[in-house]
Design a protein around this motif. Structure first.
Motif, PDB file in Angstrom:
ATOM      1  N   LYS A 223       0.810  -1.220   0.000  1.00 53.49           N
ATOM      2  CA  LYS A 223       0.000   0.000   0.000  1.00 53.49           C
ATOM      3  C   LYS A 223       0.843   1.271   0.000  1.00 53.49           C
ATOM      4  O   LYS A 223       0.294   2.373   0.027  1.00 53.49           O
ATOM      5  CB  LYS A 223      -0.916   0.001   1.228  1.00 53.49           C
ATOM      6  N   MET A 224       2.159   1.126  -0.011  1.00 53.37           N
ATOM      7  CA  MET A 224       3.043   2.279   0.107  1.00 53.37           C
ATOM      8  C   MET A 224       2.765   3.335  -0.967  1.00 53.37           C
ATOM      9  O   MET A 224       2.650   4.524  -0.685  1.00 53.37           O
ATOM     10  CB  MET A 224       4.501   1.824   0.040  1.00 53.37           C
TER      11      MET A 224
ATOM     12  N   ILE B   3       1.483   7.244  -0.369  1.00 48.39           N
ATOM     13  CA  ILE B   3       2.307   8.375  -0.813  1.00 48.39           C
ATOM     14  C   ILE B   3       1.524   9.249  -1.795  1.00 48.39           C
ATOM     15  O   ILE B   3       1.575  10.477  -1.731  1.00 48.39           O
ATOM     16  CB  ILE B   3       3.620   7.878  -1.433  1.00 48.39           C
ATOM     17  N   ALA B   4       0.785   8.602  -2.701  1.00 53.67           N
ATOM     18  CA  ALA B   4       0.009   9.373  -3.679  1.00 53.67           C
ATOM     19  C   ALA B   4      -1.089  10.183  -2.994  1.00 53.67           C
ATOM     20  O   ALA B   4      -1.351  11.332  -3.360  1.00 53.67           O
ATOM     21  CB  ALA B   4      -0.594   8.432  -4.715  1.00 53.67           C
ATOM     22  N   PHE B   5      -1.721   9.606  -1.966  1.00 54.62           N
ATOM     23  CA  PHE B   5      -2.825  10.304  -1.302  1.00 54.62           C
ATOM     24  C   PHE B   5      -2.333  11.511  -0.517  1.00 54.62           C
ATOM     25  O   PHE B   5      -2.974  12.563  -0.523  1.00 54.62           O
ATOM     26  CB  PHE B   5      -3.557   9.343  -0.357  1.00 54.62           C
ATOM     27  N   CYS B   6      -1.196  11.396   0.158  1.00 56.92           N
ATOM     28  CA  CYS B   6      -0.732  12.503   1.007  1.00 56.92           C
ATOM     29  C   CYS B   6      -0.102  13.636   0.202  1.00 56.92           C
ATOM     30  O   CYS B   6       0.095  14.737   0.731  1.00 56.92           O
ATOM     31  CB  CYS B   6       0.235  12.010   2.080  1.00 56.92           C
ATOM     32  N   GLU B   7       0.246  13.404  -1.063  1.00 52.25           N
ATOM     33  CA  GLU B   7       0.715  14.460  -1.969  1.00 52.25           C
ATOM     34  C   GLU B   7       1.917  15.229  -1.419  1.00 52.25           C
ATOM     35  O   GLU B   7       1.985  16.447  -1.503  1.00 52.25           O
ATOM     36  CB  GLU B   7      -0.427  15.441  -2.267  1.00 52.25           C
ATOM     37  N   LEU B   8       2.886  14.499  -0.879  1.00 54.00           N
ATOM     38  CA  LEU B   8       4.074  15.160  -0.333  1.00 54.00           C
ATOM     39  C   LEU B   8       5.216  15.265  -1.335  1.00 54.00           C
ATOM     40  O   LEU B   8       6.221  15.929  -1.057  1.00 54.00           O
ATOM     41  CB  LEU B   8       4.550  14.419   0.923  1.00 54.00           C
ATOM     42  N   GLY B   9       5.090  14.609  -2.465  1.00 56.95           N
ATOM     43  CA  GLY B   9       6.122  14.716  -3.491  1.00 56.95           C
ATOM     44  C   GLY B   9       7.472  14.230  -3.002  1.00 56.95           C
ATOM     45  O   GLY B   9       7.582  13.200  -2.322  1.00 56.95           O
TER      46      GLY B   9
ATOM     47  N   VAL C  90      -1.800   7.388   6.310  1.00 56.34           N
ATOM     48  CA  VAL C  90      -1.459   6.096   6.909  1.00 56.34           C
ATOM     49  C   VAL C  90      -2.667   5.508   7.621  1.00 56.34           C
ATOM     50  O   VAL C  90      -3.025   4.335   7.424  1.00 56.34           O
ATOM     51  CB  VAL C  90      -0.277   6.245   7.889  1.00 56.34           C
ATOM     52  N   ALA C  91      -3.334   6.334   8.441  1.00 60.12           N
ATOM     53  CA  ALA C  91      -4.442   5.835   9.263  1.00 60.12           C
ATOM     54  C   ALA C  91      -5.603   5.312   8.434  1.00 60.12           C
ATOM     55  O   ALA C  91      -6.295   4.382   8.845  1.00 60.12           O
ATOM     56  CB  ALA C  91      -4.921   6.941  10.202  1.00 60.12           C
ATOM     57  N   THR C  92      -5.823   5.909   7.261  1.00 58.58           N
ATOM     58  CA  THR C  92      -6.982   5.514   6.455  1.00 58.58           C
ATOM     59  C   THR C  92      -6.658   4.455   5.400  1.00 58.58           C
ATOM     60  O   THR C  92      -7.563   3.987   4.720  1.00 58.58           O
ATOM     61  CB  THR C  92      -7.590   6.736   5.749  1.00 58.58           C
ATOM     62  N   HIS C  93      -5.393   4.094   5.254  1.00 55.94           N
ATOM     63  CA  HIS C  93      -5.030   3.078   4.266  1.00 55.94           C
ATOM     64  C   HIS C  93      -4.630   1.742   4.884  1.00 55.94           C
ATOM     65  O   HIS C  93      -4.211   0.834   4.170  1.00 55.94           O
ATOM     66  CB  HIS C  93      -3.890   3.580   3.376  1.00 55.94           C
ATOM     67  N   VAL C  94      -4.742   1.633   6.222  1.00 52.95           N
ATOM     68  CA  VAL C  94      -4.403   0.363   6.863  1.00 52.95           C
ATOM     69  C   VAL C  94      -5.627  -0.537   6.985  1.00 52.95           C
ATOM     70  O   VAL C  94      -5.597  -1.542   7.687  1.00 52.95           O
ATOM     71  CB  VAL C  94      -3.774   0.585   8.257  1.00 52.95           C
TER      72      VAL C  94
END
Length: 440
Positions: A138-139, A143-149, A171-175
Motif C-alpha cells: 500500500k506504500m 504516498i500518492a494520497f498525502c501528496e508530499l512529493g 497512513v491511518a486511512t489506508h491500513v
C-alpha cells in the motif's frame, strides 16, 4: 452471545480514569539545596491525591455508524479516545473493541522526527497491525494520497503541521481499519486536502466502517454523524440523535456564557455546564449577570443561517432578557475568523443607537447588513453586553459560528463592492502629436 455482525464495535462499561495529582509546588531547586534539605530532615511531604478525568462512562458505539463526541475543552473527550485506542488503561471498568482500530489523535504522534516520511509509513503501518508486506503493497497509494512529493524521503522534522496531518491521515486511512478514531485533526490543513479527507471519510461510511469523531463543529455533527454523545464534567450527559444532542449542547453553552459560568475540568469541580431549561432556552435569564443573551445570524426573511455566500444580505439577531431596572447597557458585536483572528467590532454606543431606559425585561436587537462580503471560510460572531456600574465579571456574552462559501478565487478576508470598466484609449495620430509638440 452476539455474533460478530450484530455486536457493537466498541463497548464501554462503567469506565473511570484517574490520574495522580501533583501536590508539591513546582519550584526551581538545585541538587545541593535538595541534599541539604534532606540531611536536615526538611523533606516536603507528599499528599496523596487523584484527578478523576472520567467518572463512570458507559457507552456503546454501534457497528458501522459514525458517532460524534461533544463537550467543551477539559470535559474528558480526548481521555476517552486514548482509552479506546489503548494509549491509557482505565482505572476501573472495561472497554471492548471489536475490530482493527486506527486513530488520528495528537498531530504527528508515533512519527520519529529523524526518519523520512516513507520510513515512518512503514513503522506506523506495522504499529497499526499490518505486516511489512501489506504496508509495502500500500506504500504507493499512501504516498500518492498525502501528496508530499519529494518530501516523502525527507526527515519528518522538516514537515509543516499540514504535511504532518497529510501523512498521518494517509497512513491511518489506508491500513484498512474497522474502526477509525479522529480527534479534531481534520481541522488542520488547506481547503483542498480537507475536501479530499472528507471524501475519504465518506467512502469509509459507505463501506460500513465505524467512525468515532471528536469535533466542535456542530453543523458537521448534524449533517454527517449517525449518533452523538455529549460528555460534560467527565460524565455522559446525553446520547441520541445528532441534531437533538448538538442543539441541547449549544443551548447549554449559550446559557453558561450568558451567566458568565467559568467551565472547570472535572478534577477541580463537580459542576459542568448548567442544565438546559425546558422553555426559553434561547434567551435564558441570567442569575449572575444583569442581562442574558443569545445571538444568531439570519436572512431577511428571518431564517437562521449557518452557511451563506459573500453577497447574501444578513442580519445579526440578538435576543436578551434583562433584570428589572437595567440602565446604561451597551451591546457590542464582534466578528472573528474561526481561528480567533479579530476582524471587526462595533457597538450601540459607537453607532449612537438609542436604547430604552430601563431595558424591557425581554427584547430583541437586529443589526442589518446588505452583505458581509467575506471570502470563504469559518467565522464567529460574538456579542457582549456591558452594563454601567456592573463588574466586568458580570458582562454577558454569546457566540455563534457560521461558514461562508464562495465560488470565486479572491484572496484575503473580504470582498469589497467593485466593478471593472474596460475602455479603449484612442490612438494619437502622428500629425496631432507633432502639432502638440510645436504648440508647447
Amino acid at each position: 452471545m452476539a455474533t460478530q455482525e450484530t455486536q457493537d464495535a466498541i463497548v464501554i462499561q462503567d469506565v473511570v480514569k484517574s490520574f495522580k495529582k501533583r501536590t508539591i509546588k513546582g519550584e526551581y531547586t538545585t541538587f545541593k539545596s535538595e541534599l541539604v534539605s534532606w540531611l536536615r530532615g526538611q523533606r516536603r511531604a507528599r499528599q496523596a491525591g487523584l484527578i478523576e478525568s472520567l467518572r463512570g462512562i458507559t457507552l456503546n458505539v454501534p457497528r458501522g455508524k459514525t458517532m460524534a463526541i461533544l463537550g467543551r475543552n477539559g470535559s474528558g473527550k480526548s481521555t476517552l479516545l486514548k482509552l479506546i485506542t489503548g494509549i491509557y488503561t482505565p482505572t476501573s471498568g472495561n472497554i471492548t473493541v471489536n475490530g482493527r482500530i486506527s486513530a488520528l489523535l495528537d498531530l504527528g504522534a508515533g512519527f520519529h522526527p529523524d526518519f523520512s516520511g516513507r520510513e515512518n509509513i512503514l513503522i506506523n503501518g506495522i504499529i497499526l497491525g499490518m505486516s511489512r508486506a501489506e504496508v509495502q503493497a500500500k506504500m504507493n497509494d499512501i504516498i500518492a494520497f498525502c501528496e508530499l512529493g519529494d518530501f516523502i524521503d525527507e526527515p519528518v522534522r522538516t514537515y509543516s503541521s499540514g504535511m504532518y496531518m497529510r501523512l498521518a491521515f494517509s497512513v491511518a486511512t489506508h491500513v484498512e481499519p474497522d474502526i477509525l478514531i479522529v480527534d479534531e485533526i481534520l481541522a488542520v490543513g488547506d481547503e483542498h486536502f480537507s475536501k479530499k479527507s472528507m471524501a475519504k471519510m465518506m467512502e469509509f461510511k459507505r463501506q460500513g466502517k465505524t467512525i468515532v469523531l471528536v469535533t466542535h463543529d456542530l453543523e458537521t455533527v448534524k449533517r454527517w454523524c449517525d449518533v452523538a454523545a455529549w460528555i460534560d464534567g467527565g460524565r455522559i450527559r446525553r446520547v441520541g440523535a445528532p441534531a437533538e444532542v448538538a442543539e441541547e449542547y449549544r443551548k447549554a453553552v449559550a446559557i453558561a456564557e450568558a451567566q458568565s459560568v467559568v467551565f472547570t475540568p472535572p478534577a477541580l469541580s463537580e459542576g459542568g455546564l448548567p442544565q438546559v431549561p425546558e422553555e426559553k432556552a434561547e434567551v435564558p435569564q441570567a442569575e449572575s449577570a444583569p442581562v442574558g443573551l443569545s445571538v444568531s445570524l439570519r436572512d431577511p426573511s428571518g431564517e437562521e443561517l449557518r452557511t451563506l455566500s459573500p453577497e447574501q444580505p444578513v442580519e445579526v439577531q440578538i435576543d436578551y432578557t434583562a433584570r428589572e431596572g437595567v440602565e446604561g447597557a451597551e451591546f457590542e458585536v464582534a466578528l472573528e475568523k474561526g481561528d480567533g483572528t479579530f476582524l471587526y467590532r462595533t457597538s450601540t454606543r459607537i453607532d449612537a443607537v438609542h436604547l430604552p431606559k430601563p431595558l424591557p425585561s425581554q427584547g430583541r436587537l437586529r443589526l442589518q447588513s446588505g452583505r458581509l462580503g467575506l471570502l470563504g471560510g469559518e467565522y464567529v460572531l460574538a456579542v457582549r453586553v456591558k452594563v454601567a456600574g456592573a463588574t466586568s465579571q458580570a458582562a454577558s456574552a454569546a457566540r455563534c459560528r457560521f461558514k461562508v462559501v464562495s465560488e470565486r478565487e479572491d484572496a484575503g478576508l473580504f470582498r469589497p463592492p467593485h466593478q471593472w470598466v474596460v475602455e479603449a484609449v484612442p490612438a494619437v495620430r502622428p500629425e496631432e502629436q507633432s502639432l502638440r509638440l510645436t504648440a508647447s
